[in-house]
Design a protein around this motif. Structure first.
Motif, PDB file in Angstrom:
ATOM      1  N   TYR A  66       0.260  -8.353  -3.028  1.00 59.37           N
ATOM      2  CA  TYR A  66       0.236  -9.311  -4.137  1.00 59.37           C
ATOM      3  C   TYR A  66       0.290  -8.589  -5.477  1.00 59.37           C
ATOM      4  CZ  TYR A  66      -0.658 -13.602  -6.665  1.00 59.37           C
ATOM      5  OH  TYR A  66      -0.521 -14.681  -7.509  1.00 59.37           O
ATOM      6  N   ARG A  67      -0.389  -7.458  -5.583  1.00 62.52           N
ATOM      7  CA  ARG A  67      -0.357  -6.713  -6.849  1.00 62.52           C
ATOM      8  C   ARG A  67       1.034  -6.144  -7.113  1.00 62.52           C
ATOM      9  NH1 ARG A  67      -6.102  -5.135  -5.393  1.00 62.52           N
ATOM     10  NH2 ARG A  67      -7.340  -6.424  -6.799  1.00 62.52           N
ATOM     11  N   ALA A  68       1.732  -5.735  -6.047  1.00 67.08           N
ATOM     12  CA  ALA A  68       3.119  -5.293  -6.218  1.00 67.08           C
ATOM     13  C   ALA A  68       3.982  -6.458  -6.680  1.00 67.08           C
ATOM     14  CB  ALA A  68       3.656  -4.727  -4.907  1.00 67.08           C
ATOM     15  N   ARG A 100       0.814  -1.193   0.000  1.00 63.35           N
ATOM     16  CA  ARG A 100       0.000   0.000   0.000  1.00 63.35           C
ATOM     17  C   ARG A 100       0.861   1.261   0.000  1.00 63.35           C
ATOM     18  NH1 ARG A 100      -2.483  -1.180   4.261  1.00 63.35           N
ATOM     19  NH2 ARG A 100      -1.330   0.012   5.809  1.00 63.35           N
ATOM     20  N   LYS A 101       1.953   1.236   0.770  1.00 64.64           N
ATOM     21  CA  LYS A 101       2.743   2.453   0.960  1.00 64.64           C
ATOM     22  C   LYS A 101       3.737   2.724  -0.154  1.00 64.64           C
ATOM     23  CE  LYS A 101       2.463   2.446   6.012  1.00 64.64           C
ATOM     24  NZ  LYS A 101       3.225   2.314   7.273  1.00 64.64           N
ATOM     25  N   LEU A 153      -8.611 -14.552  -3.962  1.00 64.38           N
ATOM     26  CA  LEU A 153      -7.408 -13.977  -4.573  1.00 64.38           C
ATOM     27  C   LEU A 153      -7.323 -14.348  -6.049  1.00 64.38           C
ATOM     28  CD1 LEU A 153      -4.824 -12.345  -3.715  1.00 64.38           C
ATOM     29  CD2 LEU A 153      -3.654 -14.549  -3.663  1.00 64.38           C
ATOM     30  N   CYS A 154      -7.602 -15.605  -6.369  1.00 60.64           N
ATOM     31  CA  CYS A 154      -7.525 -16.059  -7.763  1.00 60.64           C
ATOM     32  C   CYS A 154      -8.530 -15.334  -8.656  1.00 60.64           C
ATOM     33  CB  CYS A 154      -7.760 -17.565  -7.840  1.00 60.64           C
ATOM     34  SG  CYS A 154      -6.410 -18.579  -7.185  1.00 60.64           S
ATOM     35  N   LYS A 155      -9.677 -14.991  -8.092  1.00 58.51           N
ATOM     36  CA  LYS A 155     -10.740 -14.362  -8.880  1.00 58.51           C
ATOM     37  C   LYS A 155     -10.448 -12.904  -9.215  1.00 58.51           C
ATOM     38  CE  LYS A 155     -14.018 -17.602  -9.117  1.00 58.51           C
ATOM     39  NZ  LYS A 155     -14.613 -18.070 -10.404  1.00 58.51           N
ATOM     40  N   PHE A 156      -9.618 -12.242  -8.415  1.00 59.82           N
ATOM     41  CA  PHE A 156      -9.467 -10.803  -8.577  1.00 59.82           C
ATOM     42  C   PHE A 156      -8.025 -10.348  -8.762  1.00 59.82           C
ATOM     43  CE2 PHE A 156     -13.416 -11.480  -6.184  1.00 59.82           C
ATOM     44  CZ  PHE A 156     -14.321 -10.847  -7.040  1.00 59.82           C
ATOM     45  N   THR A 157      -7.179 -11.243  -9.269  1.00 57.75           N
ATOM     46  CA  THR A 157      -5.802 -10.866  -9.598  1.00 57.75           C
ATOM     47  C   THR A 157      -5.474 -11.377 -11.001  1.00 57.75           C
ATOM     48  OG1 THR A 157      -5.037 -12.864  -8.435  1.00 57.75           O
ATOM     49  CG2 THR A 157      -4.942 -10.788  -7.228  1.00 57.75           C
ATOM     50  N   ASP A 158      -4.422 -10.836 -11.577  1.00 59.61           N
ATOM     51  CA  ASP A 158      -4.042 -11.217 -12.939  1.00 59.61           C
ATOM     52  C   ASP A 158      -3.235 -12.504 -12.992  1.00 59.61           C
ATOM     53  OD1 ASP A 158      -5.271  -8.922 -13.934  1.00 59.61           O
ATOM     54  OD2 ASP A 158      -3.425  -7.738 -13.823  1.00 59.61           O
TER      55      ASP A 158
END
Length: 238
Positions: free
Chosen positions: A74-76, A39-40, A102-107
C-alpha cells in the motif's frame, strides 16, 4: 514470467494497440503473491512497471486481500499515486478492523473498499465504517453468484414485478439506493444491457425496508476470519 511480459503477451495475442490496452487498464488488483513487491522493491518501482506497460496512469489499483505484506504494497501504491502513476488506490476484502487499521497508519485514505455485498449480506456495519473514513463502498458479487436461489427469490421478484424489473435489477437498485457502488459481472450482452437498465425506477421506503430484512449477515462464500480460509488464501501465494 513477469507481470509486464504477461500483459505484453496478452496484447500480442489480442492484437491490441497501446491505446486499446490502456483502455482496459481501468482497474487492476494486486494479488497476495505480488504483495511481496511492496517489501522487495523499494519505492514505487512495482507500480511504475505496470503503468509503463500500459503506457498511461492506471485509473484504480486495489490490494486484493488483507494478507502478506499489504502495508508495504500500500505504501508503494501511495508513492505511485503521489507520483501520478495511479489515479486512485484502494483495497478489497478489508473488513472494518483491517480497514480502520490501514486508515489510521497511512497517508492516503483508500478511495474504495470492495467487499462481498448483496441483499443477503448487506454489510451494514462495514458500510458505516467506510462512511466514517470517507471510503467508497463497492460491491463484489452483487448477485451472490446466483447462490441462495438469488434469481428466484420471491421478495426480489415480487418487488421487481411492481416496477417491470427482474430480480437482478431490483437487487442492483437496492444496493445503489443504499449508497453502494455496483459493477455486476456478465459475459452476455443481454445481461449487460439489463444490468444497465436500472436508472429509470426507484424503490419506495417500504420496499427498501422489506429488502433490508433479507440480510443474513453472513457470507455466501467464506469468512475471512476463518483460519482454514486464511490458510487457503495465503497458500495460493506459495
Amino acid at each position: 514470467m513477469t507481470i509486464g511480459s504477461n500483459i505484453r503477451s496478452l496484447r500480442e495475442r489480442k492484437g491490441l494497440t497501446q491505446c486499446e490496452l490502456a483502455e482496459r487498464a481501468g482497474v487492476t488488483q494486486v494479488y497476495i503473491s505480488y504483495c511481496e513487491n511492496g517489501r522487495k522493491e523499494p519505492s514505487m518501482q512495482f507500480c511504475k512497471k505496470l503503468a509503463a506497460v500500459f503506457g498511461c496512469p492506471i485509473d484504480l489499483m486495489l490490494i486484493h486481500q488483507p494478507f502478506n505484506d499489504y502495508y508495504g504494497t500500500y505504501r508503494a501504491m501511495e508513492e505511485a499515486y503521489k507520483g501520478g502513476k495511479i489515479r486512485a488506490i484502494g483495497v478489497s476484502n478489508f473488513y472494518p478492523d483491517r480497514l480502520i487499521d490501514l486508515c489510521k497508519f497511512t497517508d492516503v485514505i483508500p478511495a474504495v473498499d470492495q467487499v462481498e455485498t448483496h441483499v443477503f449480506r448487506q454489510q451494514k456495519k462495514a458500510h458505516e465504517i467506510m462512511k466514517k473514513y470517507s471510503v467508497a463502498h463497492e460491491s463484489w458479487g452483487p448477485f451472490a453468484e446466483g447462490r441462495k436461489n438469488f434469481f428466484s427469490d420471491p421478495v426480489l421478484n415480487g418487488i421487481g414485478a411492481k416496477h417491470g424489473k427482474t430480480a437482478a435489477q431490483t437487487a442492483l437498485r437496492f444496493l445503489m439506493q443504499s449508497g453502494v457502488i455496483v459493477i455486476p459481472k456478465s459475459v452476455r450482452r443481454e445481461r449487460m444491457e439489463e444490468n444497465l437498465n436500472v436508472f429509470d425506477f426507484s424503490l419506495t421506503d417500504e420496499e427498501m425496508s422489506e429488502l433490508a430484512k433479507l440480510d443474513e449477515n453472513e457470507s455466501a462464500f467464506f469468512s475471512h476470519y476463518d483460519p482454514d480460509t486464511v490458510e487457503f488464501l495465503t497458500g495460493l501465494a506459495r
